[in-house]
Design an enzyme around this catalytic site. Structure first.
Site, PDB file in Angstrom:
ATOM      1  N   LYS A  33      40.952  42.804  39.366  1.00 10.29           N
ATOM      2  CA  LYS A  33      39.819  43.132  38.495  1.00 10.29           C
ATOM      3  C   LYS A  33      39.052  41.886  38.041  1.00 10.29           C
ATOM      4  O   LYS A  33      37.931  42.012  37.533  1.00 10.29           O
ATOM      5  CB  LYS A  33      40.300  43.929  37.283  1.00 10.29           C
ATOM      6  CG  LYS A  33      40.871  45.313  37.637  1.00 10.29           C
ATOM      7  CD  LYS A  33      41.238  46.106  36.398  1.00 10.29           C
ATOM      8  CE  LYS A  33      41.714  47.501  36.738  1.00 10.29           C
ATOM      9  NZ  LYS A  33      43.146  47.554  37.088  1.00 10.29           N
ATOM     10  N   LYS A  47      43.643  37.629  32.690  1.00 11.85           N
ATOM     11  CA  LYS A  47      43.955  38.982  33.146  1.00 11.85           C
ATOM     12  C   LYS A  47      45.422  39.125  33.521  1.00 11.85           C
ATOM     13  O   LYS A  47      46.039  38.204  34.043  1.00 11.85           O
ATOM     14  CB  LYS A  47      43.085  39.318  34.367  1.00 11.85           C
ATOM     15  CG  LYS A  47      43.122  40.770  34.792  1.00 11.85           C
ATOM     16  CD  LYS A  47      42.389  41.649  33.800  1.00 11.85           C
ATOM     17  CE  LYS A  47      42.603  43.129  34.108  1.00 11.85           C
ATOM     18  NZ  LYS A  47      43.984  43.589  33.764  1.00 11.85           N
ATOM     19  N   SER A 101      46.385  44.350  39.274  1.00 10.79           N
ATOM     20  CA  SER A 101      45.139  44.369  38.496  1.00 10.79           C
ATOM     21  C   SER A 101      44.492  43.002  38.337  1.00 10.79           C
ATOM     22  O   SER A 101      43.400  42.898  37.757  1.00 10.79           O
ATOM     23  CB  SER A 101      45.383  44.989  37.111  1.00 10.79           C
ATOM     24  OG  SER A 101      45.507  46.385  37.222  1.00 10.79           O
ATOM     25  N   SER A 145      42.222  47.063  31.221  1.00 13.73           N
ATOM     26  CA  SER A 145      42.608  47.122  32.633  1.00 13.73           C
ATOM     27  C   SER A 145      42.395  48.518  33.203  1.00 13.73           C
ATOM     28  O   SER A 145      43.178  49.003  34.020  1.00 13.73           O
ATOM     29  CB  SER A 145      44.071  46.692  32.826  1.00 13.73           C
ATOM     30  OG  SER A 145      44.304  46.334  34.170  1.00 13.73           O
TER      31      SER A 145
END
Length: 400
Positions: A81, A240, A78, A138
């Site tokens: 992202k 993140k 992720s 997320s």
């Protein structure tokens, strides 16, 4: 008769100039004296981490302070992202979309597995809320919804992601989707992910605050930001997390302290807690032993050399962008700036023309080089001004 008079006048001027002998030599940059030798600051070896790859970067200077397997292609999970969010922020900033615009949630977005924002198919959700769903929760469903809204499909959006990766010179990165769900052709590196984080922070600072938000509630479901360091370290304000079985537990974190901003990337740890602890080690090391200085501001005048044959006699030189430098803590006073300027500068000159080099040195080692550029445009002077400057250049040649 008129030509003879002008010629005689020029001869007289030349003779007087030679006799007086007080003309200053052409302006050259003078280097500051070398600093006296001093003991180097103590900087221990960087910590070893229980991870597959890691990078510690200064966000302002771009200097890599610590690295291990920094360019190894790994599944980013992720962390992908970050690029998804960057493109959304770019589209908002460009005026192509608005944060208040609403995207219709497709069944494809709703069915996307993994972490979720818990969107309802057929509902309309604002871009701002979807962005929070991506960054804080997320949400894979939110990522797909944004990709479809901006590009029409996940594949088309992935093409935009790869175009942006090329603009950022990310050589170990290729995207296949906006979520980070596993795909053998979907990969990135610790160094490339640090660069993406740097761009998020610097390019769109008005959007950066969302990365520090600890909770987001949607569809009556309150989810925490998975970045544990937001609760543990007040200097941390993004960015993140990521996790898949292939990628392990990953984290990109940024923190600011005493004017220094660092970005830490840790990939391939074995637990949620481990990625937080290992990232904290990097940040603590960086803040303890390094500092960032803004040495020169964009547009600041660093030198005013002579320009020949122009409307003006002096040209302002400087740097086009702010100059940041990361050095061992306590050694910024030892930095030595050297200006190498073109020996002869003649009009016309346009603003932005490169006319020399700025070198920043420590202990005789060049730490950074930047172009010295004209900060203004100077056109050619009139006929008599150009002739006079030619005479002066000829005279100065006797004193070089």
């Amino acid at each position: 008769m008129r030509v003879f008079a002008q010629s005689s006048l020029l001869r007289v001027v030349l003779l007087v100039t030679l006799c007086i002998g007080v003309l200053a030599p052409t302006a050259h940059a003078q280097n500051p004296p070398e600093p006296s030798p001093v003991p180097s600051s103590m900087v221990p070896s960087a910590p070893e981490l229980a991870a597959s790859a890691w990078v510690l970067m200064d966000a302002d200077s771009g200097k890599i302070l610590v690295e291990h397997n920094a360019d190894k292609e790994l599944p980013p999970a992720s962390l992908t992202k970050m690029m998804t969010a960057y493109i959304v922020e770019r589209e908002i900033d460009a005026g192509n979309i608005s944060g208040d615009d609403e995207a219709t949630i497709s069944e494809n977005a709703w069915r996307t597995g993994g972490s979720r924002m818990f969107l309802n198919p057929g509902s309309k959700v604002s871009i701002d809320n979807l962005l929070r769903g991506v960054v804080i929760q997320s949400g894979n469903d939110a990522s797909v919804a944004l990709a479809e809204h901006i590009a029409g499909s996940e594949d088309a959006f992935a093409d935009l992601m790869n175009q942006q990766a090329a603009r950022m010179n990310l050589e170990q990165t290729h995207f296949m989707n906006p979520t980070g769900l596993p795909n053998e052709d979907h990969y990135s590196s610790a160094h490339d992910l640090a660069v993406i984080a740097q761009h998020i922070i610097k390019d769109y600072p008005d959007h950066y605050e969302v990365y520090s938000e600890k909770y987001f509630t949607w569809n009556d479901i309150r989810q925490p930001n998975r970045n544990r360091l937001l609760w543990r370290d007040p200097s941390v304000d993004g960015l993140k997390t990521g996790h898949t079985e292939a990628a392990g537990y990953c984290l990109v974190a940024s923190a600011e302290k005493d004017g220094t901003r660092l970005v830490a990337v840790v990939m391939g740890t074995d637990s949620d807690e481990a990625r937080a602890q290992e990232t904290q080690k990097l940040l603590s090391y960086g803040f303890r032993f390094f500092e960032t200085q803004r040495l020169y501001e964009s547009g600041a005048v660093l030198n005013t050399p002579r320009i020949w044959g122009g409307e003006k006699d002096e040209l302002r030189l400087g740097v086009a962008d702010d100059v940041y430098l990361t050095v061992p803590r306590g050694r910024s006073d030892e930095l030595n700036a050297q200006l190498d300027i073109r020996e002869t500068i003649e009009a016309p000159v346009s603003a932005g023309d490169r006319l020399g080099t700025l070198k920043i040195m420590l202990d005789g080692e060049v730490l950074d080089e930047r172009p010295l550029v004209a900060l203004e445009s100077i056109d050619e002077g009139g006929f008599f001004k150009r002739i006079w400057d030619k005479i002066l250049q000829f005279v100065y040649g006797f004193f070089d």
